[in-house]
Enzyme design. Sequence first.
Site, short mmCIF file in Angstrom:
data_model
loop_
_atom_site.label_atom_id
_atom_site.label_comp_id
_atom_site.label_asym_id
_atom_site.label_seq_id
_atom_site.Cartn_x
_atom_site.Cartn_y
_atom_site.Cartn_z
N GLU A 62 0.13 -1.45 5.78
CA GLU A 62 1.18 -1.05 6.72
C GLU A 62 1.00 0.40 7.12
OE1 GLU A 62 4.80 0.70 8.29
OE2 GLU A 62 3.83 1.25 6.41
N ASP A 90 0.83 -1.21 0.00
CA ASP A 90 0.00 0.00 0.00
C ASP A 90 0.86 1.26 0.00
OD1 ASP A 90 0.74 -0.79 2.68
OD2 ASP A 90 -0.70 0.64 3.51
ZN LIG Z 1 6.76 1.89 4.30
#
Ligand SMILES: [Zn+2]
Length: 452
Positions: free
Chosen positions: A184, A121
């Site tokens: 994340e 992401d």
């Molecule tokens: Zn990162």
Amino acid sequence: MDALPRCTLLKSRLTFWFTEDQVTQPNTPDALFNEIDSRRDDLIALTQDLIRIPTLNPPGTNYLEICEYLAGRLKASGFSVEMIRAEGSPGDSDQYPRWNIVARHDGQGPGECVHFNSHHDVVEVGNGWTFDPFGAELKDGKIYGRGTCDMKGGLAASIIAAEAFIAMHPDYHGAIEISGTADEESGGFGGVAYLAERGWFDPKRVQHVIIPEPLNKDRICLGHRGVWWAEIETKGRIAHGSMPFLGDCAVRHMGAVIAEMEGTLFPLLASKRTEMPVVPEGAKQSTLNINSIHGGEAEQAEDYTGLPAPCVPDRCRMIIDRRYLIEEDLGEVKGEVLAMLDYLKDTRSDFDYEIRDLHEVIPTMADKNAPVVQTVARAITKVLGRGPEYVVSPGTYDQKHIDRIGRLKNCIAYGPGILDLAHQPDEWIGVEDMIDSAKVMALSLQELLAGR
Ligand SMILES: [Zn+2]
């Protein structure tokens, strides 16, 4: 000072001697290095393909598309692939499913498993770009785009490293895993945390983890500081704004909290220094950020043209973001804030408060003598001709889940890209940096899985 056990002293001297010795060695041309150099165009094209799939988080777009792309690529290189949707995780929906991929390549015999974990992401684009954020333009040896540095360039480098290593050592022992994980940037709950809870990072199946986050190609990141987020609320009493003496202003009470922070808490935090090699220098102390404050009436929509009603605010809320050191205990960290609030309760008339925990992460740091640390350190020395710098990140990343949920300590962040460029406009990754770090990763695989 306590005497060090003899074996520790001996070991540290040996490590020192070994590193120094390698620094003086010239760069040895190696077949593995040539193999990686020959894959330069592939590395560039792979990075560009990954950037051109906009995986914006939030809300979490194109996660399935990027996992399918990685599946196709890695299957063609002989990996077996599993796609895992983190159903029910925060943000997961049929519109924005949280897809993850874990690809595995088994060698010719039993051995250890080296796992490269990258999040797929990227954060929002923001203003100020002069390049197309998803165009992945190559200019003067740099590829520009959102996620180039954080961290699709690192993901691409690890894939090239693994493919080159397998081509050169088809008879290796053990296994290589490459994962592309979700979310994340929003805490990793639909990504690494979800996988760790289901045993993917059990030390019985994975022995070494390298997270190619952009920490610069000559640095090994051992871990990160701890986090405590909380919401403090001060209480008041609503009344007419023309007669504030008939009410009790919660915002003024919050002002007293800030004054107390300035007078006692911030100086206390600034006095705490860590032995952790945190970068930048300012983050070597405990820190507290006042994330936000809200008091009084709710804010109206931007197109509302009326005036507010005259009221004394009866509540005020503050969100604090406290980053703490490995030498500190979370109970002590919370206790300092509670003691400050209780002091105000005792000394300031009508002061009352509530506090709620929002989020906490324990600090984590791999041992400098852990096998993956030492192996990558030797590889950096060989590729760059100088030893690594050991650092600790001021903020957290997915290592927290691998350590706390997976119970796997032999984990570091190592990857190409300049940390300061993460989340910035005109984010870029240098092709040469990706090549160098791919060599470091491949050389690490060679030492861990081919015994060379
Ligand atoms: Zn990162």
